[in-house]
Design a protein around this motif. Structure first.
Motif, PDB file in Angstrom:
ATOM      1  N   CYS A  79     -26.625 -45.463 -15.472  1.00 44.31           N
ATOM      2  CA  CYS A  79     -25.966 -45.248 -14.176  1.00 44.31           C
ATOM      3  C   CYS A  79     -26.765 -44.373 -13.214  1.00 44.31           C
ATOM      4  CB  CYS A  79     -24.550 -44.692 -14.389  1.00 44.31           C
ATOM      5  SG  CYS A  79     -24.526 -43.047 -15.122  1.00 44.31           S
ATOM      6  N   HIS A  80     -28.045 -44.098 -13.526  1.00 45.71           N
ATOM      7  CA  HIS A  80     -28.851 -43.275 -12.601  1.00 45.71           C
ATOM      8  C   HIS A  80     -30.333 -43.539 -12.840  1.00 45.71           C
ATOM      9  CE1 HIS A  80     -29.461 -39.016 -10.669  1.00 45.71           C
ATOM     10  NE2 HIS A  80     -30.642 -39.636 -10.725  1.00 45.71           N
ATOM     11  N   THR A  81     -30.948 -44.326 -11.962  1.00 45.36           N
ATOM     12  CA  THR A  81     -32.405 -44.525 -12.034  1.00 45.36           C
ATOM     13  C   THR A  81     -33.002 -44.511 -10.627  1.00 45.36           C
ATOM     14  OG1 THR A  81     -32.832 -46.913 -11.694  1.00 45.36           O
ATOM     15  CG2 THR A  81     -31.966 -46.276 -13.859  1.00 45.36           C
ATOM     16  N   HIS A  82     -34.305 -44.246 -10.602  1.00 49.62           N
ATOM     17  CA  HIS A  82     -35.078 -44.326  -9.339  1.00 49.62           C
ATOM     18  C   HIS A  82     -36.254 -45.268  -9.585  1.00 49.62           C
ATOM     19  CE1 HIS A  82     -33.546 -40.218  -7.853  1.00 49.62           C
ATOM     20  NE2 HIS A  82     -33.312 -40.119  -9.135  1.00 49.62           N
ATOM     21  N   ILE A  83     -35.995 -46.482 -10.053  1.00 45.79           N
ATOM     22  CA  ILE A  83     -37.113 -47.349 -10.461  1.00 45.79           C
ATOM     23  C   ILE A  83     -37.745 -48.126  -9.310  1.00 45.79           C
ATOM     24  CG2 ILE A  83     -36.421 -47.517 -12.890  1.00 45.79           C
ATOM     25  CD1 ILE A  83     -35.213 -50.267 -12.260  1.00 45.79           C
ATOM     26  N   VAL A 148     -29.867 -48.520  -9.307  1.00 44.37           N
ATOM     27  CA  VAL A 148     -31.220 -48.342  -8.766  1.00 44.37           C
ATOM     28  C   VAL A 148     -31.123 -47.669  -7.399  1.00 44.37           C
ATOM     29  CG1 VAL A 148     -33.419 -49.444  -8.208  1.00 44.37           C
ATOM     30  CG2 VAL A 148     -31.913 -50.528  -9.883  1.00 44.37           C
ATOM     31  N   LYS A 149     -31.748 -46.508  -7.271  1.00 43.12           N
ATOM     32  CA  LYS A 149     -31.688 -45.774  -6.001  1.00 43.12           C
ATOM     33  C   LYS A 149     -32.893 -46.083  -5.131  1.00 43.12           C
ATOM     34  CE  LYS A 149     -29.682 -41.884  -8.492  1.00 43.12           C
ATOM     35  NZ  LYS A 149     -28.274 -42.056  -8.207  1.00 43.12           N
ATOM     36  N   SER A 150     -32.664 -46.042  -3.841  1.00 46.79           N
ATOM     37  CA  SER A 150     -33.791 -45.962  -2.911  1.00 46.79           C
ATOM     38  C   SER A 150     -34.153 -44.473  -2.854  1.00 46.79           C
ATOM     39  CB  SER A 150     -33.383 -46.495  -1.541  1.00 46.79           C
ATOM     40  OG  SER A 150     -32.404 -45.634  -0.967  1.00 46.79           O
ATOM     41  N   VAL A 249     -23.826 -37.490  -6.079  1.00 40.70           N
ATOM     42  CA  VAL A 249     -24.645 -36.338  -5.643  1.00 40.70           C
ATOM     43  C   VAL A 249     -25.604 -35.912  -6.760  1.00 40.70           C
ATOM     44  CG1 VAL A 249     -24.567 -33.939  -4.823  1.00 40.70           C
ATOM     45  CG2 VAL A 249     -22.770 -35.528  -4.126  1.00 40.70           C
ATOM     46  N   HIS A 250     -26.866 -35.631  -6.391  1.00 43.99           N
ATOM     47  CA  HIS A 250     -27.805 -34.925  -7.276  1.00 43.99           C
ATOM     48  C   HIS A 250     -27.429 -33.452  -7.170  1.00 43.99           C
ATOM     49  CE1 HIS A 250     -30.324 -38.497  -7.426  1.00 43.99           C
ATOM     50  NE2 HIS A 250     -31.134 -37.878  -8.257  1.00 43.99           N
ATOM     51  N   ALA A 251     -26.817 -32.915  -8.229  1.00 40.84           N
ATOM     52  CA  ALA A 251     -26.171 -31.606  -8.113  1.00 40.84           C
ATOM     53  C   ALA A 251     -26.631 -30.631  -9.188  1.00 40.84           C
ATOM     54  CB  ALA A 251     -24.660 -31.807  -8.247  1.00 40.84           C
ATOM     55  N   ASP A 271     -24.599 -35.642 -10.704  1.00 43.96           N
ATOM     56  CA  ASP A 271     -25.637 -35.905 -11.696  1.00 43.96           C
ATOM     57  C   ASP A 271     -26.658 -34.765 -11.768  1.00 43.96           C
ATOM     58  OD1 ASP A 271     -24.302 -38.221 -10.718  1.00 43.96           O
ATOM     59  OD2 ASP A 271     -25.867 -39.524 -11.496  1.00 43.96           O
ATOM     60  N   HIS A 272     -27.166 -34.513 -12.959  1.00 42.60           N
ATOM     61  CA  HIS A 272     -28.097 -33.436 -13.348  1.00 42.60           C
ATOM     62  C   HIS A 272     -27.323 -32.320 -14.025  1.00 42.60           C
ATOM     63  CE1 HIS A 272     -32.157 -34.472 -12.299  1.00 42.60           C
ATOM     64  NE2 HIS A 272     -31.773 -34.923 -11.120  1.00 42.60           N
ATOM     65  N   LEU A 273     -26.857 -31.307 -13.229  1.00 39.65           N
ATOM     66  CA  LEU A 273     -25.970 -30.248 -13.743  1.00 39.65           C
ATOM     67  C   LEU A 273     -26.639 -29.321 -14.758  1.00 39.65           C
ATOM     68  CD1 LEU A 273     -22.849 -32.556 -14.285  1.00 39.65           C
ATOM     69  CD2 LEU A 273     -23.478 -31.320 -12.198  1.00 39.65           C
ATOM     70  N   THR A 322     -30.893 -42.326 -17.641  1.00 41.19           N
ATOM     71  CA  THR A 322     -32.333 -42.008 -17.801  1.00 41.19           C
ATOM     72  C   THR A 322     -32.936 -41.230 -16.644  1.00 41.19           C
ATOM     73  OG1 THR A 322     -33.083 -44.039 -16.715  1.00 41.19           O
ATOM     74  CG2 THR A 322     -32.816 -44.110 -19.139  1.00 41.19           C
ATOM     75  N   ASP A 323     -32.379 -41.393 -15.423  1.00 43.14           N
ATOM     76  CA  ASP A 323     -33.007 -40.799 -14.223  1.00 43.14           C
ATOM     77  C   ASP A 323     -34.438 -41.311 -14.046  1.00 43.14           C
ATOM     78  OD1 ASP A 323     -33.167 -39.194 -11.959  1.00 43.14           O
ATOM     79  OD2 ASP A 323     -33.742 -37.388 -13.047  1.00 43.14           O
ATOM     80  N   TRP A 324     -34.769 -42.442 -14.631  1.00 42.45           N
ATOM     81  CA  TRP A 324     -36.169 -42.912 -14.614  1.00 42.45           C
ATOM     82  C   TRP A 324     -36.751 -42.806 -13.199  1.00 42.45           C
ATOM     83  CZ3 TRP A 324     -37.999 -48.310 -16.839  1.00 42.45           C
ATOM     84  CH2 TRP A 324     -39.409 -48.306 -16.915  1.00 42.45           C
TER      85      TRP A 324
HETATM   86 FE    FE Z   1     -32.284 -38.602  -9.971  1.00 40.24          FE
END
Ligand code: FE
Ligand code: NIG
Length: 412
Positions: A79-83, A148-150, A249-251, A271-273, A322-324
């Protein structure tokens, strides 16, 4: 289309009807011995003992026989990638390992900004090809839904290019891609005015295009010293919410900033924390905002893990992703990271598996996947082992033998 009965499985774990909030002991896991699964088109029709299903549905059913031993579980959701990026940041990794911090490298022009240059230089076709290549790496791990994030475009035009590349990639891969706009990843160095003006431009010029072209329904923001402050981000998130977008949010990555805002805006996830304190943990625990741990970023940066145990014990909804990305989390291996987090934070198998199935689905506001039960998408993995515990025990090195997505065998 005729129904298919798939099995028999030595162990079938439906992971269905488990609570979203809080700690889970392994004795809550239903394990169907000699189980089977009936599917029709892209959906699950029935789940149960193989012999019972065989009797109930014959003679109108097609059999898909599986070699035993075999374990069947829902397929995974990252549920969280930057690929969607160009270039490589191996030099950042080397610099960090000889003493420079992530923030120092970012301030010196490395970090996110250097990936922005490479991503802007890539054509849409090149970017699409990179995304597809990485999606295929994830599919082999049994991941069939991928956010997939921009966020490496950082201008209206370049963010649109990135989100269009994700849309193009979707047409060429069997996994479901869930795009997210992360134009608020950092203030671009080439934007002449202040952060507020940049965010206003994004909200007024980019958001309508996202709607027109159906590029995404999700807005993400990085709240941190090197990115955006609480004061800068609030009007942006308000505008996103007014325009009907889901917020994430990247928090609390390096300093406790962001998760309180995420909850305030009813974000689907924070996400992160890694830097969350007791106060943030309490606030998240009482909310419906999913707390997403990203052990790949802890491993990539050599930093603390997200306090997953505490979050669960206080009642939060925990997902793991993964936050890839090329900077903080270059590995892109979900089960390796989840099982390492499990050993460090003392997570049960039930907590790990729900964190990458139903709870991760909730982080994406999706309720049609992550559990094997009637009506859900037929998304599942088959492992050549007799004991589901081997999956985390092997720490991600035991890969699925078959991956099914929406009723189709997509990897074997
Ligand atoms: Fe991220
Ligand atoms: O989630 N924290 C911000 N964004 C990414 C890192 C992006 C990068 O370093 O390129 C993350 O860790």
């Amino acid at each position: 289309m005729t129904k298919k009965l798939i099995g028999p499985f030595t162990q079938l774990l439906p992971l269905a009807n488990l609570p979203l909030h809080g700690a889970l002991a392994d004795n809550v896991l239903e394990i169907i011995k000699n189980g089977g699964i009936v599917i029709e088109h892209n959906r699950i029709v029935d789940v149960g003992p193989y012999a019972t299903l065989q009797e109930k549905y014959s003679p109108t059913i097609t059999f898909v026989e599986i070699d035993t031993p075999a374990v069947c579980m829902p397929s995974y959701i990252d549920c969280h990638t930057h690929i969607a990026f160009g270039g490589n940041r191996a030099n950042d990794f080397a610099l960090r390992n000889t003493g420079a911090t992530y923030l120092e490298i970012a301030e010196a022009g490395g970090g996110i900004w250097s990936t922005v240059q490479h991503t802007r230089d890539a054509s849409i076709e090149e970017l699409t090809a990179h995304i597809i290549e990485r999606v295929n790496v994830l599919i082999k791990q049994g991941i069939t839904t991928i956010e997939v994030k921009s966020g490496y475009g950082l201008s209206v035009e370049q963010e649109v290019k990135t989100l269009r590349a994700i849309q193009q990639a979707q047409k060429q891969v069997p996994a479901d891609l869930v795009p997210t706009c992360l134009a608020a990843h950092m203030k671009p160095w080439d934007f002449a005015e202040d952060a507020t003006a940049y965010l206003e431009k994004i909200a007024t010029e980019l958001f309508p295009i996202l709607r027109q072209e159906n590029l995404t329904n999700r807005i993400d923001a990085f709240v941190e010293k090197s990115a955006f402050s609480a004061t800068e981000i609030r009007p942006y998130l308000r505008s996103a919410k007014e325009q009907g977008f889901d917020i994430t949010v990247h928090a609390d990555q390096f300093t406790s900033s962001g998760s309180v805002i995420a909850v305030e805006f009813g974000a689907v996830s924070a996400d992160h924390l890694e830097a969350s304190t007791e106060n943030e943990i309490q606030i998240l625990a009482k909310s419906d905002t999913v707390a997403v741990a990203l052990p790949g970023a802890s491993l990539g940066l050599g930093c603390a893990y997200t306090p997953a145990r505490l979050l669960l014990d206080k009642g939060a909804i925990l997902a793991i992703a993964t936050d890839w990305n090329p900077g903080s989390a270059p590995m892109g291996q979900l089960m390796i990271q989840a099982s390492i987090l499990a050993a460090a934070e003392k997570l049960s198998n039930a907590e790990v598996f729900t964190a990458i199935t139903s709870r991760a689905a909730k982080a994406l506001n999706l309720y049609d996947r992550g559990q094997l039960q009637r009506g859900q998408l037929a998304d599942f993995n088959i492992y050549a082992t007799a004991n589901y515990q081997n999956i985390t025990y092997k720490q991600g090195t035991l890969l699925p033998q078959q991956v099914w997505k929406s009723g189709e065998l997509i990897y074997t």
